[in-house]
Design an enzyme around this catalytic site. Structure first.
Site, PDB file in Angstrom:
ATOM      1  N   HIS A   1       0.825  -1.213   0.000  1.00 42.84           N
ATOM      2  CA  HIS A   1       0.000   0.000   0.000  1.00 42.84           C
ATOM      3  C   HIS A   1       0.855   1.258   0.000  1.00 42.84           C
ATOM      4  CE1 HIS A   1      -4.282   0.970   0.067  1.00 42.84           C
ATOM      5  NE2 HIS A   1      -3.942   2.113   0.638  1.00 42.84           N
TER       6      HIS A   1
ATOM      7  N   GLY B   1       4.060  -0.220  -6.028  1.00 40.51           N
ATOM      8  CA  GLY B   1       4.913   0.406  -5.024  1.00 40.51           C
ATOM      9  C   GLY B   1       6.256   0.847  -5.564  1.00 40.51           C
TER      10      GLY B   1
END
Length: 395
Positions: A279, A311
């Site tokens: 995340h 990411g």
């Protein structure tokens, strides 16, 4: 002196976003959880990987196209779902249009500021993201709405589940923009007249509601009301995930995998794709960069499902490195938000063009005809670069 509209690097898009956005809005785009260790490692890890280029016999033409979850992509990337896009009045609709213009799929957040119907109209290749929130009845309602709107797939996000410490640069965000909140943030807004002017011209104010979380026949909750409902929902089991997958008769991605054992359980649950993700460094701080755990997960389940990486993507060469280590495609997050802040839809298209151009240069230098030909032999991986929980004595 005015800026040039076009920019040549994602770093320049970020610089312009920082200069254009109110301090709190920009801080929300770059903040990570706790000390920001994982957020920093997501980008730093790509810098540790090298290339092994060729100098002759290179291909005059390169095929960058691929497919992901049944959707054709002009190059191996899609928009990662991000919530509450107050960086620009057009928000997710502008992003969806930019992605469609560049032949890419759109990921729409459950916490988005625009309704799914508007976003699918802007980009028919839209995947709808859900979190495990509320009751099963509410989840079924959201799936029905997504299906009726024309969403082509589902993304269940599980990599933002247990971190409550977004204190690394994280700003205070109001429940709603009422008179008191607007007075409090007025100095910030007035210090960024171009950002404020575009909102004034749009005839709206930043929307802090979550229209895609509206219950049947009810109003859209505020972002924090939706957040509180999500935090109060009992955590899902693997059986819950398998149940949700059964309710969706199309492509189903599980986002947030960082362990081999979880990847194996996800395959058992019936997912068609997974995203190796933390995340963007906003989950459990100290988790390794996504690119560090990618090879072990590809080795375990890469022949059973499509694997993406989310990411730290800031350059087209980062995309090439992820593909070489086994990803089918990458998900783009902060980079496109900086483009959106810098120049709206055109800024997002600008960022996507930068990434595509950098990827093409990498594929050329590596002597490949296609992105599908990239392999681990194209990258130089230093000792101890990879991370995996699958070592003797670890479960």
């Amino acid at each position: 002196m005015s800026e040039r509209v076009w920019f040549e690097t994602v770093a320049e898009a970020q610089r312009r976003a920082a200069r254009r956005l109110p301090k709190s809005v920009y801080a929300a785009l770059v903040a990570g959880s706790e000390r920001g260790l994982t957020a920093a490692d997501n980008t730093a890890a790509f810098g540790e990987l090298g290339f092994a280029p060729h100098v002759a016999g290179l291909s005059d033409t390169r095929n960058l196209s691929t497919t992901l979850m049944g959707q054709a992509l002009s190059f191996p990337a899609m928009i990662s779902p991000t919530g509450v896009q107050v960086v620009h009045p057009d928000g997710e609709v502008a992003v969806a249009r930019a992605a469609a213009a560049r032949g890419l799929s759109m990921g729409l957040s459950l916490f988005a500021s625009k309704p799914i119907e508007d976003v699918v109209a802007a980009n028919p290749q839209t995947f709808f993201q859900v979190h495990w929130v509320g009751s099963r009845e509410l989840l079924l309602h959201m799936l029905h709405r997504a299906r009726a709107a024309g969403a082509v797939g589902l993304i269940l996000t599980m990599d933002w589940s247990f971190s409550e410490g977004r204190d690394w640069g994280s700003p205070v965000i109001p429940e709603r923009l009422d008179a008191r909140a607007m007075l409090r943030f007025a100095p910030e807004a007035l210090s960024r007249p171009r950002w404020l002017t575009q909102w004034v011209r749009s005839g709206t104010i930043p929307d802090l509601t979550a229209p895609n979380l509206a219950p049947p026949g009810g109003p859209a909750p505020t972002f924090f009301a939706a957040y509180r409902e999500w935090k109060s929902t009992p955590l899902p089991t693997w059986e819950d995930i398998a149940w949700l997958r059964e309710q969706w008769d199309g492509p189903f991605m599980l986002k947030g995998i960082s362990r081999v054992d979880d990847a194996l359980r996800a395959v058992d649950a019936g997912v068609t794709a997974m995203s190796v993700s933390n995340h963007g460094g906003n989950n459990l701080d100290g988790s390794p960069a996504s690119i560090r755990v990618l090879p072990s997960i590809v080795g375990a389940v890469g022949d059973q499902v499509e694997i993406t990486l989310d990411g730290g993507i800031r350059r087209g060469s980062d995309v090439a490195k992820a593909l070489a280590l086994g990803a089918r495609a990458v998900l783009i997050g902060r980079a496109y938000l900086w483009g959106l802040a810098a120049n709206g839809q055109a800024g997002v298209e600008n960022v996507l063009d930068i990434l595509r151009g950098g990827l093409d240069s990498a594929v050329l230098g590596l002597g490949r005809d296609s992105v599908h030909d990239l392999s681990p032999s194209d990258v130089v991986v230093p000792p101890d670069f990879e991370r995996s929980n699958q070592r003797p004595g670890l479960g």
